[in-house]
Design an enzyme around this catalytic site. Structure first.
Site, PDB file in Angstrom:
ATOM      1  N   LYS A  45       1.078  -1.027  -0.167  1.00  0.00           N
ATOM      2  CA  LYS A  45       0.342  -0.267   0.183  1.00  0.00           C
ATOM      3  C   LYS A  45       0.820   1.083   0.187  1.00  0.00           C
ATOM      4  O   LYS A  45       0.415   2.761   0.589  1.00  0.00           O
ATOM      5  CB  LYS A  45      -0.963   0.113   0.762  1.00  0.00           C
ATOM      6  CG  LYS A  45      -1.718  -1.488   1.639  1.00  0.00           C
ATOM      7  CD  LYS A  45      -2.386  -2.123   0.016  1.00  0.00           C
ATOM      8  CE  LYS A  45      -3.062  -0.656  -0.049  1.00  0.00           C
ATOM      9  NZ  LYS A  45      -3.891  -0.836  -1.868  1.00  0.00           N
ATOM     10  N   SER A  91      -4.306   2.678   4.725  1.00  0.00           N
ATOM     11  CA  SER A  91      -4.735   2.536   3.489  1.00  0.00           C
ATOM     12  C   SER A  91      -4.577   0.951   3.352  1.00  0.00           C
ATOM     13  O   SER A  91      -5.387   0.191   2.881  1.00  0.00           O
ATOM     14  CB  SER A  91      -3.185   3.156   2.465  1.00  0.00           C
ATOM     15  OG  SER A  91      -3.654   1.973   1.311  1.00  0.00           O
ATOM     16  N   HIS A 123       7.539  -6.741  -2.567  1.00  0.00           N
ATOM     17  CA  HIS A 123       7.979  -6.851  -1.417  1.00  0.00           C
ATOM     18  C   HIS A 123       8.489  -7.217  -0.332  1.00  0.00           C
ATOM     19  O   HIS A 123       8.181  -6.732   0.607  1.00  0.00           O
ATOM     20  CB  HIS A 123       5.673  -6.755  -0.562  1.00  0.00           C
ATOM     21  CG  HIS A 123       5.421  -5.718  -1.278  1.00  0.00           C
ATOM     22  ND1 HIS A 123       4.997  -4.814  -1.372  1.00  0.00           N
ATOM     23  CD2 HIS A 123       3.446  -6.300  -1.815  1.00  0.00           C
ATOM     24  CE1 HIS A 123       4.199  -4.472  -2.279  1.00  0.00           C
ATOM     25  NE2 HIS A 123       3.008  -5.471  -2.090  1.00  0.00           N
TER      26      HIS A 123
END
Length: 335
Positions: free
Chosen positions: A62, A147, A117
């Site tokens: 995010k 988020s 990630h």
């Protein structure tokens, strides 16, 4: 699910796996079951399949992944939007560490766009002996919390976020995902260079910096096209980029859109004063000695109003990939 051309959208997970909000640990870090496996993380960490012209997009969840993939997709096509309108975003920039890994896909064109990630200690070791490039995106972690909270309400592979208080507490403790502070610090310390970091949205300036970093200059018309097609509104309207092609088993679109707002500073509408103070204490302690970010304002400037709006929105909508602060690194951070 069918593309407009009639060809099935490629799978981004193994159908033999289920996504149920359960997690496993790999070298001390939690990953969601279904999209990832210990074997897929190990494969990414130890692969030799890294090319000198690869372009890695590294983020904490995010933090602007969708935005950067869209920009890079357009840059590589000299501003022509045909690719972003015909190929799903996860196929344009496949993930390194998922069960269906970018490193196992065949017939990828060069240069490859690759998403991850992963924290730096799990990133492909082979990268560090190549000329491959990394763009690491960082975002104000307060906005990341908001988020991620909304995203967790629709992402079936993630556990239920609970209350905003519970979610914030878990975020500050690093429970549920790689810890933001350690992941960000690892990439921040490792980097060799920065883009001009944008404290406020300057899409054209960001695109120009990225083009310079990649050695791919664009003429004025191509630059304008990249900017026009990578705005939040354009991405939200593009079915190849807004994740509406994914099935409900992965994203529950009934609970809201993947691209939610696309703004900076929304955390001030959600954090209470007590939550902001608790966050600031942990942030100062964990980021001590790390180079400052654009959002590192004076404490009195970063606090929310004394009487903020209610923490969660009444409509459980998920999250965008917003206007983060892009950080370019010649050395390269886990959906």
């Amino acid at each position: 699910v069918q593309r407009p051309c009639g060809r099935p959208v490629p799978e981004v997970w193994d159908e033999r796996q289920t996504v149920s909000g359960e997690y496993f640990r790999y070298k001390g870090i939690l990953f969601p079951v279904g999209l990832y496996s210990p074997e897929s993380i190990s494969q990414a960490e130890n692969t030799s399949n890294v090319h000198d012209d690869d372009i890695f997009i590294i983020t904490y969840p995010k933090s602007g992944t969708t935005w950067m993939i869209e920009i890079l997709s357009l840059i590589l096509k000299n501003g022509d939007p045909s690719w972003i309108r015909s190929v799903p975003i996860w196929e344009r920039a496949p993930w390194c560490e998922t069960i269906i890994s970018a490193f196992t896909l065949q017939d990828q064109t060069s240069p490859r766009l690759l998403s991850s990630h992963l924290p730096i200690q799990l990133f492909p070791k082979a990268f560090f002996s190549t000329k491959a490039k990394v763009i690491y995106l960082s975002r104000n972690p307060r906005d990341v919390v908001v988020s991620f909270y909304h995203y967790s309400k629709i992402a079936r592979q993630l556990k239920d976020p609970g209350t905003p208080d519970q979610f914030l507490e878990n975020f500050l403790k690093g429970e549920g995902e790689p810890w933001w502070f350690k992941q960000t610090e690892g990439w921040r310390v490792r980097k060799r260079g920065d883009l001009e970091e944008q404290g406020s949205p300057d899409l054209q300036g960001s695109v120009q910096c990225i083009c310079e970093f990649l050695g791919r200059p664009l003429d004025e018309e191509a630059l304008s096209s990249v900017v026009a097609h990578s705005t939040f509104g354009a991405m939200k309207a593009n079915s190849m980029s807004n994740y509406t092609l994914l099935p409900t088993s992965l994203l529950d679109h009934r609970q809201g859109a993947f691209l939610r707002k696309g703004v900076c500073g929304d955390w001030k509408n959600h954090f209470t004063v007590a939550q902001s103070e608790a966050f600031d204490r942990v942030y100062r302690e964990q980021m001590r000695g790390v180079q400052a970010f654009p959002w590192d304002e004076a404490p009195e400037e970063s606090s929310p109003d004394p009487e903020p709006q209610p923490k969660p929105e009444t409509e459980p909508q998920p999250e965008p990939e917003p206007d983060p602060s892009p950080v370019q690194a010649s050395d390269p951070a886990h959906p």
